[in-house]
Design a protein around this motif. Structure first.
Motif, PDB file in Angstrom:
ATOM      1  N   ASP A   1       0.816  -1.213   0.000  1.00 49.23           N
ATOM      2  CA  ASP A   1       0.000   0.000   0.000  1.00 49.23           C
ATOM      3  C   ASP A   1       0.849   1.262   0.000  1.00 49.23           C
ATOM      4  N   ASN A   2       1.925   1.260   0.779  1.00 51.49           N
ATOM      5  CA  ASN A   2       2.703   2.488   0.980  1.00 51.49           C
ATOM      6  C   ASN A   2       4.154   2.384   0.522  1.00 51.49           C
ATOM      7  N   GLU A   3       4.590   1.224   0.106  1.00 56.55           N
ATOM      8  CA  GLU A   3       5.971   1.057  -0.370  1.00 56.55           C
ATOM      9  C   GLU A   3       6.022   1.308  -1.872  1.00 56.55           C
ATOM     10  N   THR A   4       6.993   2.105  -2.317  1.00 55.67           N
ATOM     11  CA  THR A   4       7.124   2.444  -3.735  1.00 55.67           C
ATOM     12  C   THR A   4       8.055   1.462  -4.438  1.00 55.67           C
ATOM     13  N   ILE A   5       7.554   0.873  -5.501  1.00 53.21           N
ATOM     14  CA  ILE A   5       8.378  -0.009  -6.339  1.00 53.21           C
ATOM     15  C   ILE A   5       8.595   0.701  -7.669  1.00 53.21           C
ATOM     16  N   GLN A   6       9.830   0.802  -8.093  1.00 51.02           N
ATOM     17  CA  GLN A   6      10.162   1.566  -9.297  1.00 51.02           C
ATOM     18  C   GLN A   6       9.440   1.009 -10.520  1.00 51.02           C
ATOM     19  N   ASP A   7       8.988   1.923 -11.382  1.00 51.41           N
ATOM     20  CA  ASP A   7       8.291   1.517 -12.603  1.00 51.41           C
ATOM     21  C   ASP A   7       9.169   0.624 -13.481  1.00 51.41           C
ATOM     22  N   ALA A   8      10.454   0.941 -13.582  1.00 49.54           N
ATOM     23  CA  ALA A   8      11.363   0.150 -14.426  1.00 49.54           C
ATOM     24  C   ALA A   8      11.476  -1.280 -13.909  1.00 49.54           C
ATOM     25  N   THR A   9      11.457  -1.456 -12.585  1.00 52.33           N
ATOM     26  CA  THR A   9      11.506  -2.795 -11.998  1.00 52.33           C
ATOM     27  C   THR A   9      10.262  -3.591 -12.377  1.00 52.33           C
ATOM     28  N   MET A  10       9.117  -2.943 -12.304  1.00 51.82           N
ATOM     29  CA  MET A  10       7.865  -3.615 -12.651  1.00 51.82           C
ATOM     30  C   MET A  10       7.830  -3.994 -14.134  1.00 51.82           C
ATOM     31  N   VAL A  11       8.332  -3.123 -14.994  1.00 51.90           N
ATOM     32  CA  VAL A  11       8.359  -3.435 -16.428  1.00 51.90           C
ATOM     33  C   VAL A  11       9.264  -4.638 -16.689  1.00 51.90           C
TER      34      VAL A  11
END
Length: 680
Positions: free
Chosen positions: A493-503
């Motif tokens: 909910d509150n932890e940010t995961i980098q967009d590049a990591t998700m891609v």
């Protein structure tokens, strides 16, 4: 009569409106708003890895497709070549376009590296598919017959070879330009732009589209939020609901786009930088609801759908029914195999890779080949001495087909079924397939003929597998196969995961060029019912994932548990663990945690995809090394062996002690007897 004239007038006005619609609108910016940089030469790489051609003669074909006629503007194909120093005249390198020879250069020992540039003729710029052929003819020693396949008779086409980027020659882009105009290459990178505060549905759409374009392009796209864009080096794709964007520039770009709740609108525009006079295509993928985009995104990831796109704007309400693809019969087209022609000039194909699930051991799969062959290939009765063979290498294991004994199915087509042991397919998670023909060249180096045997392999060929019906057990060997259908990705909910990591993760989930079926949700929005229906991937810290933390006792995550798996906790940068889904045992569960995303050095998800080891966990170290967990079963067996060893040692010690006691007793008895004898 008046009515007819009225209808004709309406039709003419409508036609003019459609014609205007076909010209993409231009958005002008300056360097302060968005700078446009990148490859000014607009050349695309011709190949992904160097290609070696073997003498005395061989060739390689390269294909390109034009969606419309391209104006002639000095378009070229350039080959960087290097050859053996043993070659002598009349060795040569020839470039043909659509089977028309355009240039031949001599190959000499005093010039081992050359750059061969050929201007493409007008005929090669017309709409349709075109072929470029690079041919090598090598002579080693005058007056001496050298057999085919001599290791010293070679020419290599280097990776720097390139071809003009035809899509940049046009003056305006349309939706028909997708996806070609948005596939990046060196110096020309596509940028996918998401709203600053994007919903999970928008993120899911943006990640899927970025993964698709990265997988099919020569370089990965870069994904950015709207407030972080100050320059681009290639095409732009905006993804998100119209009201999600807050930056002035992107609000202006979407201002005139009409959107509704029940349709996804695709709009092609162009972005022109007035300072540099550079322009790039801009595709806006939008709606009034983010969920509407997510439900219709297949129009941009399925070739059968995006090939139907026309004009510069289209509103998509209903998605046509897609053909259901079998998960047990895999056509060659699915993993990128196109119709191939093998001959004495080109005796082998490139490597093809197909992602397969773990199959039940000691069973049989079948490769069904659809072939066409040269009429001059002798039958087994005609020439017993000439051995003509097709070799299919599967994970480097050869499987042979006698070309003289093919069974004809139609007037000119042949079919052959090749049984393949599932143990061979299980050797690698990405199955490697390659074809080679032998016997097409005469082995007598001093005899030459003008014969040209050939074998055509049709892309309708297929590989048939049988899935294991038993209760599945999941390891990293099953990634991404077990997560390709109906997968739920859960983020904190509150932890940010980098967009590049998700891609990177979404790209790794793709199989054979196809996008996985993914739903993205935050932890608080997930229900137990959803966890029971899906294969699940949890991303992030276990303490920030409520559902996963409920089962923390069964998941190795403490320093002691990681050490038992063979990992050094202080060196871990990324960690992956797979098991059965805690809420549905027939589905898998994968947990991935990045301890420090800013220092990622390797491609963790690509390594996971290529893992052949049936292990439950793997890490990427802070230096980028990929390490899998030790086999816990082996450790347990070792412990048992050690215990047996300890028991054996105790028994031996007791036996020695018993002998010593007996020896002492005998000594005492003998000594007493001796004393008695002396007294007597």
């Amino acid at each position: 009569m008046r009515a007819k004239f009225f209808y004709l007038l309406l039709f003419f006005i409508g036609f003019l409106c459609l014609a205007n619609d076909a010209v993409a609108a231009t958005i002008t910016v300056d360097d302060k708003t968005i700078a446009i940089e990148g490859n000014q030469q607009q050349n695309k790489p011709l190949l992904a890895q160097p290609i070696e051609l073997q003498g005395p003669s061989s060739s390689r074909d390269f294909y390109y497709n034009l969606t419309e006629d391209v104006p002639s503007n000095n378009q070229q194909v350039t080959f960087h070549i290097q050859h053996s120093e043993l070659l002598i005249a009349p060795s040569s390198f020839t470039v043909k376009v659509d089977d028309v020879a355009l240039k031949t250069v001599p190959l000499k020992a005093d010039l081992l590296k050359q750059t061969v540039t050929v201007n493409l003729p007008k005929e090669a710029l017309l709409q349709g598919s075109h072929k470029i052929t690079a041919s090598f003819y090598g002579i080693l020693k005058e007056g001496i017959c050298v057999p085919p396949g001599n290791a010293g008779n070679w020419l290599r086409i280097e990776i720097l070879s390139s071809i003009s980027a035809f899509n940049e020659e046009r003056q305006a882009w349309s939706l028909n330009s997708y996806p070609t105009a948005f596939l990046g290459y060196e110096g020309y990178t596509t940028t996918v732009i998401l709203p600053k505060q994007a919903s999970e549905a928008t993120l899911n759409s943006g990640y899927q589209l970025s993964a698709y374009l990265s997988e099919h392009g020569n370089t990965d796209v870069q994904i950015k939020r709207e407030d972080a864009v100050n320059k681009v080096s290639g095409p732009i794709v905006l993804v998100g609901a119209k009201n999600e964007f807050s930056t002035n520039l992107f609000k202006i770009i979407l201002e005139k786009v009409n959107v509704t709740d029940d349709s996804m609108t695709l709009t092609m525009q162009e972005l022109l930088n007035t300072d540099s006079n550079q322009k790039v295509p801009l595709l806006a993928v939008t709606s009034s609801r983010a969920q509407t985009i997510q439900d219709r995104l297949s129009f941009l990831t399925e070739a059968r759908l995006f090939e139907q796109l026309i004009g510069d704007t289209i509103a998509i309400k209903d998605v046509p029914k897609l053909e259901h693809t079998s998960d047990t019969i895999i056509p060659f087209k699915q993993f990128g195999f196109e119709d191939r022609l093998l001959s004495s000039q080109a005796t082998m194909t490139p490597h093809y890779y197909v992602s397969l699930p773990q199959l039940e051991a000691n069973k049989e799969a079948v490769m069904q080949l659809v072939l066409k062959k040269s009429a001059t290939i002798p039958s087994s009765e005609e020439d017993e001495d000439r051995k003509l063979e097709l070799i299919v290498y599967i994970n480097n294991v050869p499987h042979s087909v006698d070309l003289r004994k093919l069974e004809q199915t139609t007037a000119d087509m042949y079919e052959v079924a090749i049984p393949i042991q599932t143990n061979v397919l299980n050797k690698q998670s990405m199955t490697d397939i390659r074809f080679e023909v032998t016997g097409f060249q005469l082995e007598d180096p001093c005899e030459t003929t003008n014969e040209r045997y050939w074998l055509y392999i049709d892309s309708d060929s297929s590989l048939s597998i049988t899935k294991d019906a038993a209760e599945p057990t999941f390891t990293l060997r099953d990634f991404p196969n077990a997560f390709h259908e109906n997968t739920l990705v859960v983020i904190p909910d509150n932890e940010t995961i980098q967009d590049a990591t998700m891609v990177s993760m979404y790209k790794a989930l793709m199989m054979n060029g196809k996008m996985a079926q993914i739903t993205l949700k935050k932890d608080r929005d997930v229900s137990e019912k959803e966890l029971q229906k899906h294969a699940v991937i949890f991303m992030g810290d276990i303490n920030h994932l409520t559902w996963l933390s409920q089962h923390a006792a069964t998941i190795p995550h403490t320093s002691e548990q990681l050490i038992q798996q063979g990992f050094l906790p202080e060196a871990i940068n990324q960690y992956a663990y797979v098991s059965k889904n805690f809420w549905q045992s027939k589905q898998p569960l994968l947990w991935i945690q990045s301890l420090d995303e800013t220092s990622v050095k390797g491609d963790f998800y690509a390594h996971l995809k290529e893992t052949d080891t049936p292990t439950a966990a793997a890490i990427e170290t802070k230096e980028g090394q990929f390490v899998v967990a030790v086999d816990q079963n082996d450790n347990n067996s070792d412990v048992k062996v050690d215990k047996k060893g300890e028991i054996s040692f105790v028994l031996i010690a007791e036996f020695i002690g018993l002998i010593m006691v007996i020896a002492v007793i005998l000594y005492i008895i003998l000594r007493k007897r001796k004393k008695n004898q002396l007294k007597q």
